[in-house]
Design an enzyme around this catalytic site. Structure first.
Site, PDB file in Angstrom:
ATOM      1  N   TYR A 134      -0.548  -5.698  10.371  1.00  0.00           N
ATOM      2  CA  TYR A 134       0.220  -6.791   9.761  1.00  0.00           C
ATOM      3  C   TYR A 134       1.631  -6.348   9.398  1.00  0.00           C
ATOM      4  CZ  TYR A 134      -4.296  -8.974   9.852  1.00  0.00           C
ATOM      5  OH  TYR A 134      -5.485  -9.494  10.301  1.00  0.00           O
TER       6      TYR A 134
ATOM      7  N   LYS B 161     -12.229  -1.060  15.248  1.00  0.00           N
ATOM      8  CA  LYS B 161     -11.881  -1.922  14.133  1.00  0.00           C
ATOM      9  C   LYS B 161     -12.944  -1.827  13.055  1.00  0.00           C
ATOM     10  CE  LYS B 161     -11.287  -6.731  13.043  1.00  0.00           C
ATOM     11  NZ  LYS B 161     -11.541  -8.072  13.447  1.00  0.00           N
TER      12      LYS B 161
ATOM     13  N   LYS C  45     -16.500  -2.746  17.045  1.00  0.00           N
ATOM     14  CA  LYS C  45     -16.161  -3.551  15.870  1.00  0.00           C
ATOM     15  C   LYS C  45     -17.295  -3.478  14.870  1.00  0.00           C
ATOM     16  CE  LYS C  45     -14.824  -8.156  14.357  1.00  0.00           C
ATOM     17  NZ  LYS C  45     -14.316  -9.479  14.762  1.00  0.00           N
TER      18      LYS C  45
END
Ligand code: PBG
Length: 340
Positions: free
Chosen positions: A329, A264, A212
């Protein structure tokens, strides 16, 4: 995997005449293109992140993420059912509490918004999809950092581990099938694994947010969860300049007991996705983050980009790079729009 150019192409004795090799033959019709496709994303590869806010009576739009809502408990259940109907592979749920404090106590409170929401969603969808909780204090702390702060104002690694363990157990007690530590504290996976096992949750899996990065592309998410962060997360999230460091983070997470790993953000980090997909034997996930979402939505709104084909392309490219779990999303909407 090492690819090399077939030598047959290098010695084209046919030079000057019509091309012998015509790659366009396999691109001519939709049927040929479908037959020749090397990868196809399925709805079950997609994970839908969902936001639920404590005390809401009506769902509330998120300005920087057009089309994404802060849900009420009731509309969250409906969104979860809709995702299941679309065949979505997983749900990742984020809670926004009414009250924050220094240690993010709402994150581990059995009556905290995320725990309540996890129980609601698991009651609604059972095991028809995979319900994932995000282990992090940032939505719940007044300072907006992922863990608890030490006297020097930096996040105290080991004190935060204790809190993450409590959060993990609270989420597992609430029915989460998978927990996803996103705090980038050293040793977090081992600590969480041990706490889950002690609490009888041996079967709850851990999705490590292993690689991340400290990214600008999380901006809209911080609006979505009403983050109170000032400053940045550079003392714990990875430097975008680094590739090999991801191997170290992933090796540590796997040693500590992670069942899956994540990269990510996603789109600017495809080299990391490919590196890890080749290096590890667990599923690799890629999180297409809020800023990646917002950029496509904003350009599409201006008429500068074809929204649907851009979204399908972005998901296809993540999959091609080696990610098999795509957190996006767009999951529920695009489950039905993926090429078949
Ligand atoms: C931590 C968390 C963040 C995101 C997912 N989990 C925020 C952060 O690390 O600052 C970002 C997701 C996105 O931008 O879509 N709770």
């Amino acid at each position: 995997t090492n690819f090399s150019v077939p030598t047959s192409y290098a010695s084209d004795s046919n030079a000057g005449a019509f091309p012998l090799h015509r790659p366009r033959r396999l691109r001519r019709t939709p049927a040929l293109r479908r037959l020749a496709a090397e990868t196809t994303v399925r709805p079950s590869n997609l994970v839908q992140p969902l936001f639920v806010r404590e005390g809401l009576t009506e769902p509330r739009p998120i300005a920087s993420m057009p089309g994404v809502l802060q849900h009420t408990r009731d509309t969250l259940r409906k969104a979860a059912a809709e995702a299941v109907a679309a065949g979505v592979g997983g749900l990742m749920i984020f809670g926004i509490p009414l009250v924050k404090d220094g240690t993010g106590s709402g994150a581990s409170d059995p009556e905290g918004i995320l725990q309540v929401a996890l129980r609601d969603v698991v009651a609604e969808v059972g095991e028809q999809t995979v319900v994932i909780g995000d282990i992090n204090l940032d939505e719940y702390t007044t300072h907006g950092h992922v863990g608890v702060l030490g006297p020097d104002g930096d996040v105290d690694n080991d004190a935060s581990l204790q809190r993450f363990a409590e959060v993990a157990v609270a989420q597992a007690d609430a029915g989460a099938h998978v927990v996803a530590p996103s705090g980038m504290m050293d040793g977090q996976v081992r600590h969480i694994r041990a706490a889950l096992d002690r609490a009888g949750h041996q079967q709850v899996a851990i999705l490590g947010y292993s690689a991340k990065y400290a990214s600008s592309f999380y901006g809209p998410f911080r609006d979505a969860v009403e983050s109170s962060l000032t400053g940045d997360r550079k003392s714990y999230q990875q430097n975008p300049a680094n590739l090999r460091e991801s191997l170290r983070e992933v090796a540590l997470d796997l040693t500590e007991g992670a069942d899956m790993v994540m990269v990510k953000p996603a789109s600017y980090y495809l080299d990391i996705v490919r590196l890890l997909a080749d290096a590890v034997d667990v599923p690799v996930s890629a999180y297409q983050v809020s800023g990646e979402y917002a950029m496509v939505e904003a350009a599409a709104k201006q008429g500068w980009i074809d929204r649907d084909s851009a979204v399908v392309e972005s998901l296809t490219c993540l999959y091609r790079a080696g990610a098999t779990v795509l957190i996006t999303y767009w999951a529920t909407e695009f489950a039905a729009k993926l090429p078949r």
